[in-house]
Structure formats: C-alpha cells, structure tokens
Write an enzyme that holds these catalytic residues in place. Structure first.
Site, PDB file in Angstrom:
ATOM      1  CG  HIS A 167     -15.402 -21.530  45.237  1.00  0.00           C
ATOM      2  ND1 HIS A 167     -14.835 -21.281  46.249  1.00  0.00           N
ATOM      3  CD2 HIS A 167     -14.190 -21.175  44.211  1.00  0.00           C
ATOM      4  CE1 HIS A 167     -13.427 -20.787  46.132  1.00  0.00           C
ATOM      5  NE2 HIS A 167     -13.411 -20.678  44.728  1.00  0.00           N
ATOM      6  CB  CYS A 261     -14.639 -25.107  51.730  1.00  0.00           C
ATOM      7  SG  CYS A 261     -16.130 -24.476  50.775  1.00  0.00           S
TER       8      CYS A 261
HETATM    9  N1  ARG Z   1     -12.723 -17.156  51.789  1.00  0.00           N
HETATM   10  C1  ARG Z   1     -12.405 -18.333  50.834  1.00  0.00           C
HETATM   11  C2  ARG Z   1     -12.649 -17.516  49.757  1.00  0.00           C
HETATM   12  O1  ARG Z   1     -13.480 -16.734  49.231  1.00  0.00           O
HETATM   13  C3  ARG Z   1     -13.630 -19.291  51.065  1.00  0.00           C
HETATM   14  C4  ARG Z   1     -13.165 -20.442  50.181  1.00  0.00           C
HETATM   15  C5  ARG Z   1     -14.162 -21.648  50.289  1.00  0.00           C
HETATM   16  N2  ARG Z   1     -13.562 -22.608  49.431  1.00  0.00           N
HETATM   17  C6  ARG Z   1     -14.595 -23.363  48.675  1.00  0.00           C
HETATM   18  N3  ARG Z   1     -13.849 -24.547  48.297  1.00  0.00           N
HETATM   19  N4  ARG Z   1     -15.700 -23.071  48.456  1.00  0.00           N
HETATM   20  O2  ARG Z   1     -11.774 -17.799  48.758  1.00  0.00           O
END
Ligand code: ARG
Length: 270
Positions: A167, A261
């Site tokens: 991300h 996150c």
């Molecule tokens: N386990 C989640 C996923 O892979 C983690 C999300 C993390 N969020 C972020 N904003 N980077 O989607």
C-alpha cells in the site's frame, strides 16, 4: 516554525484482530497472534492521539473481519466527501459497506463506493492540493481517474514494486502540506523520478526504517506518530523540526499494518 493542526480520526478497536489468511507477505497464519496485546498497543495509539488534542471516533469492529482495525483502508474523505473502498480481496470486501454505513450515519452526505478496486487511504494520501495515489498491488490504476473526478483534485499515480510495501502508506508518509518522507526502492524508477521532481526536499527513509514500517506514520504538521523501531527516520524528523512519538504496534505488524493503517482521517467539509 512547525504548527500542529488538530485532526479528526476514525479508528476501529482490534477486538476481533487475528491473522487467519494471508494477503500480503507479512501475514503468516501459522504464527500466533495475541489479540489482547494488539488491543493494548492500539489503545496506546488512540491515547496518543487524544493527548495530542485530536478527536477520535470509533467504528464498531465486526466479528469475522480481522483486518477491520486497519481503518485507513475504509475510505478516502476530503472536504467532507467520502469515496468508500472497494477491496481487492474477498476476505476484506465486507469492510467497505461497514465503513460506508458508519460514514452515512455520522454526517457524511452520500458516501460513494468506488467502482473499481480502491483501498482508501492505504493507497490515497493528500499532500496540500495533490492526491498521491498508489497502485501495483491493491488499488486499480483506473481508480486514480475515478478519484480525480470524484474529488476534483489532481491525482498523481505512483507504482509500487516491492510486495512488502503493498500500500502507498507503507512506503510514503505525509508530514505537512508540502513535506513527505518515502522509501525510494518501494517505487518504480519512473515513480521515483516523479517524487524527486515534486518533492525535492523530501526525507528519504532507509531500508531499516521501511522494514519496521516507519513510513506508516501520521503527522499533524508538528507531531509525527510512528513505529518506535524507525530510529534513523525519527532522528531525521527531529532534525527537520518535527516532534516524534514512537509506539510499539508489533502485534498489528503481523498483519502488515501499523500507525497509519489504523487511522482514517475525516476531513470536514470546507
Ligand atoms: N492485512 C491488511 C491487508 O493486507 C493490512 C492493511 C494495512 N493497511 C494499510 N493502510 N496499509 O489488507
């Protein structure tokens, strides 16, 4: 002189947090997760925001949605207008409507679910008037056009190339209306060149900073809340006049998430 601007955040307590599937390289369902510890670490983050004078709203966690703690992914909200996430992975799809319903009930007029995969503030970060938008792993590149139309702000598409930084908010953080920090190796050569052109004064994070998710940080313009392991980045931030608050969110990192996150910014209507 740096000045703090109070923020309005939405968070989700990790009551049902667990790692039972793997949709990024950090997630190993074979590794035990201490949900009570995750809740305690998350409480520290919430407490930190309250002490810094921010407002924190809470959305009810849903049993069976272990990643719902990562509120940043729920939507992107600018000028009181919410573009609600459409998740890539089946395991997270139901979070979209949960966030939409919360926004609808809490004064955001007509929250709109994205047409194509769009993982909210995980991949969309506002810097001044520019909306930086990640793609490569999660948000569809077509979501960049959709977001530009929706918000009427210029969207700068950036391509992520390292699956550990899947991300945008794992590889880049916004410090104030013109300052960012990022980890160049997470981006394609063209995107690195774009960032260099737009942000010649950016703070450059090391591989060690990035590995502990140091860029998964939030800033109010003065105070930067970040994972405590990002030693070099914190030092750099202080040299540049920011104050740093380092937190331990190690349980949440087992799902590939940290400070940013867990934090969705609710930007009010002008
Ligand atoms: N386990 C989640 C996923 O892979 C983690 C999300 C993390 N969020 C972020 N904003 N980077 O989607």
């Amino acid at each position: 002189m740096r000045t703090a601007r109070p923020r309005h955040y939405l968070m989700c307590r990790p009551t049902y947090f667990d790692v039972v599937y793997s949709i990024n390289p950090w997630m190993d369902p074979g590794k035990p997760v201490d949900t009570a510890l995750a809740v305690a670490q998350w409480e520290q983050l919430r407490q930190t925001y309250l002490e810094l004078g921010h407002t924190v709203d809470l959305i009810d966690p849903v049993d069976g949605l272990p990643d719902m703690v990562f509120a940043a992914n729920g939507a992107t909200i600018i000028d009181g207008r919410a573009l609600v996430a459409r998740f890539r992975d089946a395991e997270r799809v139901a979070e979209g409507p949960a966030y939409r319903d919360w926004l609808h009930t809490n004064g955001f007029t007509n929250p709109t679910t994205a047409e194509v995969v769009n993982e909210g503030e995980g991949d969309y970060l506002l810097v001044g008037d520019l909306l930086l938008a990640g793609t490569g792993f999660r948000s569809d590149p077509r979501s960049h056009d959709e977001a530009q139309e929706f918000f009427g702000r210029p969207v700068i598409g950036l391509t992520l190339v390292d699956p550990n930084f899947y991300h945008l908010d794992t590889a880049l953080t916004v410090l104030d209306d013109e300052t960012i920090a990022y980890y160049p190796a997470a981006f394609s050569p063209g995107s690195q060149a774009v960032l260099k052109r737009l942000f010649p004064d950016a703070l450059i994070a090391t591989a060690d900073d990035a590995r502990v998710f140091g860029l998964n940080a939030t800033s109010d313009g003065l105070n930067v809340v970040l994972p405590q392991g990002a030693i070099a980045l914190a030092e750099q931030l202080r040299t540049r006049g920011f104050r740093t608050v380092g937190l331990d969110l190690s349980e949440l990192l087992k799902a590939g998430g940290s400070v940013k996150c867990c934090t969705l910014e609710l930007r009010p209507a002008l």
